[in-house]
Structure formats: C-alpha cells, structure tokens
Design a protein around this motif. Structure first.
Motif, mmCIF file in Angstrom:
data_model
loop_
_atom_site.group_PDB
_atom_site.id
_atom_site.type_symbol
_atom_site.label_atom_id
_atom_site.label_comp_id
_atom_site.label_asym_id
_atom_site.label_seq_id
_atom_site.Cartn_x
_atom_site.Cartn_y
_atom_site.Cartn_z
ATOM 1 N N GLY A 9 62.140 25.126 70.522
ATOM 2 C CA GLY A 9 63.043 25.937 69.711
ATOM 3 C C GLY A 9 62.549 27.325 69.400
ATOM 4 N N SER A 10 63.178 27.891 68.389
ATOM 5 C CA SER A 10 63.010 29.302 68.048
ATOM 6 C C SER A 10 61.938 29.516 66.992
ATOM 7 N N LEU A 11 61.327 30.692 67.093
ATOM 8 C CA LEU A 11 60.332 31.146 66.125
ATOM 9 C C LEU A 11 60.753 32.540 65.664
ATOM 10 N N ASN A 12 61.140 32.654 64.407
ATOM 11 C CA ASN A 12 61.626 33.925 63.853
ATOM 12 C C ASN A 12 60.888 34.285 62.585
ATOM 13 N N VAL A 13 60.654 35.562 62.390
ATOM 14 C CA VAL A 13 60.203 36.050 61.091
ATOM 15 C C VAL A 13 61.456 36.427 60.300
ATOM 16 N N ASP A 14 61.643 35.778 59.148
ATOM 17 C CA ASP A 14 62.839 35.979 58.330
ATOM 18 C C ASP A 14 62.616 37.060 57.278
ATOM 19 N N THR A 15 63.556 37.990 57.170
ATOM 20 C CA THR A 15 63.606 38.943 56.067
ATOM 21 C C THR A 15 64.821 38.601 55.222
ATOM 22 N N THR A 16 64.591 38.217 53.980
ATOM 23 C CA THR A 16 65.683 37.827 53.096
ATOM 24 C C THR A 16 65.946 38.917 52.070
ATOM 25 N N LEU A 17 67.200 39.366 52.008
ATOM 26 C CA LEU A 17 67.643 40.334 51.002
ATOM 27 C C LEU A 17 68.396 39.566 49.925
ATOM 28 N N HIS A 18 67.898 39.644 48.700
ATOM 29 C CA HIS A 18 68.496 38.922 47.581
ATOM 30 C C HIS A 18 69.540 39.822 46.926
ATOM 31 N N ILE A 19 70.802 39.359 46.939
ATOM 32 C CA ILE A 19 71.913 40.185 46.457
ATOM 33 C C ILE A 19 72.758 39.381 45.471
ATOM 34 N N ASP A 20 73.588 40.074 44.694
ATOM 35 C CA ASP A 20 74.450 39.392 43.729
ATOM 36 C C ASP A 20 75.621 38.710 44.420
ATOM 37 N N GLN A 21 76.259 39.419 45.362
ATOM 38 C CA GLN A 21 77.384 38.851 46.092
ATOM 39 C C GLN A 21 77.461 39.484 47.471
ATOM 40 N N MET A 22 78.102 38.785 48.392
ATOM 41 C CA MET A 22 78.197 39.276 49.764
ATOM 42 C C MET A 22 79.002 40.577 49.831
ATOM 43 N N PRO A 23 78.563 41.553 50.647
ATOM 44 C CA PRO A 23 79.301 42.812 50.747
ATOM 45 C C PRO A 23 80.636 42.626 51.462
ATOM 46 N N LYS A 24 81.610 43.421 51.061
ATOM 47 C CA LYS A 24 82.885 43.456 51.767
ATOM 48 C C LYS A 24 82.747 44.383 52.969
ATOM 49 N N PRO A 25 83.627 44.282 53.955
ATOM 50 C CA PRO A 25 83.548 45.190 55.114
ATOM 51 C C PRO A 25 83.531 46.655 54.682
ATOM 52 N N GLY A 26 82.542 47.386 55.167
ATOM 53 C CA GLY A 26 82.425 48.797 54.843
ATOM 54 C C GLY A 26 81.742 49.098 53.522
ATOM 55 N N GLU A 27 81.383 48.066 52.766
ATOM 56 C CA GLU A 27 80.780 48.261 51.449
ATOM 57 C C GLU A 27 79.254 48.373 51.549
ATOM 58 N N THR A 28 78.667 49.279 50.774
ATOM 59 C CA THR A 28 77.211 49.399 50.645
ATOM 60 C C THR A 28 76.801 48.832 49.303
ATOM 61 N N ILE A 29 75.848 47.921 49.308
ATOM 62 C CA ILE A 29 75.373 47.321 48.066
ATOM 63 C C ILE A 29 73.852 47.428 47.998
ATOM 64 N N SER A 30 73.312 47.186 46.821
ATOM 65 C CA SER A 30 71.861 47.205 46.628
ATOM 66 C C SER A 30 71.327 45.779 46.579
ATOM 67 N N ALA A 31 70.173 45.582 47.182
ATOM 68 C CA ALA A 31 69.502 44.286 47.109
ATOM 69 C C ALA A 31 68.573 44.272 45.902
ATOM 70 N N ARG A 32 68.525 43.133 45.207
ATOM 71 C CA ARG A 32 67.650 43.020 44.040
ATOM 72 C C ARG A 32 66.191 42.907 44.443
ATOM 73 N N SER A 33 65.939 42.263 45.591
ATOM 74 C CA SER A 33 64.566 42.125 46.068
ATOM 75 C C SER A 33 64.592 41.744 47.536
ATOM 76 N N LYS A 34 63.414 41.780 48.168
ATOM 77 C CA LYS A 34 63.278 41.442 49.582
ATOM 78 C C LYS A 34 62.053 40.571 49.771
ATOM 79 N N THR A 35 62.188 39.517 50.579
ATOM 80 C CA THR A 35 61.047 38.664 50.889
ATOM 81 C C THR A 35 60.971 38.422 52.394
ATOM 82 N N ASN A 36 59.762 38.222 52.890
ATOM 83 C CA ASN A 36 59.537 37.907 54.302
ATOM 84 C C ASN A 36 58.866 36.541 54.406
#
Length: 306
Positions: A9-36
């Motif tokens: 199978g697959s081996l990936n390095v995951d980057t997770t962006l923690h957000i309040d809600q999913m962005p709508k098409p064309g919307e820019t939002i801020s992430a509260r934090s980031k983890t790898n």
C-alpha cells in the motif's frame, strides 16, 4: 495464533489543517492550526495490524527524500518489516493534505508520488514474503496492476487476500477473481455496484451484486453506524460503539488493520473479528491524526474489558 500480515500500500506524509468548517467553493478561510504526521492508507492499516499484535510487513515505495525516510522510520517504530519498501529516484514520497473541521469530519487530497509509480516487477523480490503470510491487504492508493500481481502470488501460496477499494475506481479485470474479501465503505460500495447503501435490503443487494462479480465475502463499513458483513453462509450487522468523534482520519484503515490481526485465514470468525475492529476504530476517532491515533491491543482491551 498470531497472524502474519503483509500490507501492499501507500506511504504518505499527512499535513492536517484544523478549521472550523469546510470552505465553500471560492472561499478563503483561516486554519486554526497545522499538524504533520505519518499516514497513507497502507501505512495506517499496517500500523493498526502491528499494534494489535500481528507480525506485519510492508510492500511499498517512497521517494529518495526526507519524507521517505520519515515514513520508513515510522513503520520501524511499530516493528514493521520494511525490507520490501523500495526507494524511487524519480518521484517524491506521497503526501496528503487533510482539512479537519470542528465536528471531526475531514476532506482529503492525496498526491500519489512514489506510491503511484510502483511497478509489478518489484514483486519478484517479495514472493517469499507473500508466501509466508496469512493475510495480504491492499487498497487503491497504489496501482491496481501491482495489487493484481501480488494477489495472484498470494493465491498461488494459499494466502487470504483482503481488498480495500479506496478511493473507489473501476476495478481492473481479474482482480476480484483473486480477492477473498472486499471491504468498501458505503460510498465505495455504491460506486462499484451502482446500488445505493441506505438500509439492510440495499446492503443485501450490494452483496448479491458483489457475488455476481465473483466476491463471496463482503464487509461494508458505514461510519458511526457500524459494519455489515456477508458470507456464503451468513450475514449480519455489527453496530459501532458510540463515542464522540474528534477526527475520523484513519478510522477505516484502523478497522481493516485491526480486523486482519484477529480474523482466521478461512474468515470463519468474521463477526468476532469485526467487533474487535469496531472497538479499535472507536478509539481512533477520539484522537487526532492518522498513525498517532491508532490504538494498541492493550488500549483496546483496557477500554472494552468485560
């Protein structure tokens, strides 16, 4: 008995962006934090099997980069045999970006990289490893042609094959003929059969369709509701354990890896193994990240001791 599990199978390095809600098409939002963290469906499944006591080995490919070494080290940390993880000079290590909202739901974008560059020729060195296994697992984050060749080797040596058709895509000719058990979620099952999954009758209809396609053993996971199973002699539904989910990343992979550590080669104890798999994934969803969230056998036993 301790199962010997091989994951292709697959081996990936995951980057997770923690957000309040999913962005709508064309919307820019801020992430509260980031983890790898280390991830990839293959890695998650292998770690889940290993942490539940299976003797686990991995067949895969990483790039010649820091992320590749990071992934190999992550597998070794769980005593997983990495002798059959190749290093690709032409492609980078796979990676994924995960959007995780405050309700614990996620959206995932995957770059295949070295995972998708795997070729069937690399399996020549892995036949003896596959021959020694009880269970061989694969999914669709690596080329189906490679899985097909590996499953043919498995059947040649009497090894039980488990296919996780995720992400769902058209299955190549021949692969299902060498698959003993298929484990899609409800969306993947509907994609492959054309039959929506919404109740027991529709699950039975999916099982009938898979039987026509050559698969006698089926498990359909349906998130926080539980898992449906169908065999030539029995079918049923194992409810999920009710918990408050923080992050559903790796829940399905934990389920499959934990299941593989407990199921008999002839799949005769499928319901018992399913209960254990549900216990494992219920712990995973209460934690953040992919590999870091997967529980050990001791943690599962402590949480669900009778």
């Amino acid at each position: 008995m301790t199962n010997k599990v091989v994951v292709l199978g697959s081996l990936n390095v995951d980057t997770t962006l923690h957000i309040d809600q999913m962005p709508k098409p064309g919307e820019t939002i801020s992430a509260r934090s980031k983890t790898n963290s280390a991830g990839g469906k293959g890695a998650n499944q292998a770690v889940a099997a290993a942490r539940s006591g299976a003797i686990t080995s991995f067949i895969g490919q990483v790039g010649d980069d820091g992320n590749g070494q990071f992934m190999i080290d992550a597998l070794k940390n769980d005593r997983i045999n990495t002798d059959h993880v190749a290093v690709d000079q032409a492609h980078g290590t796979g990676s994924a970006v995960i959007l995780l909202d405050s309700q614990g739901q996620n959206s995932i974008m995957v770059y295949g990289g070295a995972n998708q560059a795997m070729e069937t020729g690399m399996l020549a060195k892995s036949e003896s490893l596959i021959e020694s296994a009880d269970i061989l697992i694969s999914e669709f984050e690596t080329p189906q042609e490679v899985t097909y060749e590996a499953f043919k080797l498995a059947k040649k040596h009497g090894v039980t094959t488990i296919l996780n058709p995720a992400p769902a895509s058209k299955i190549i000719d021949g692969l299902l003929e060498v698959t003993d058990l298929i484990v899609p979620n409800e969306t993947e099952s509907a994609t492959l059969t054309g039959i929506e999954v919404n109740d027991t009758a529709s699950m039975d209809a999916n099982a009938d369709k898979f039987a026509q396609m050559g698969i006698a053993h089926l498990i359909i996971t349906v998130g926080d509701r539980g898992a449906y199973y169908h065999t030539p002699s029995d079918s049923g539904f194992v409810p999920a354990f009710k918990v408050q989910a923080k992050d559903t990343t790796a829940a399905g992979d934990t389920f499959i890896g934990a299941f593989s550590s407990k199921v008999n080669q002839d799949l005769s104890n499928i319901e018992e193994a399913l209960v254990y798999a549900q216990q494992a994934s219920s712990i995973t969803v209460q934690r953040l990240g992919a590999l870091p969230s997967i529980p050990t056998a001791a943690e599962i036993e402590n949480e669900y001791k009778s």
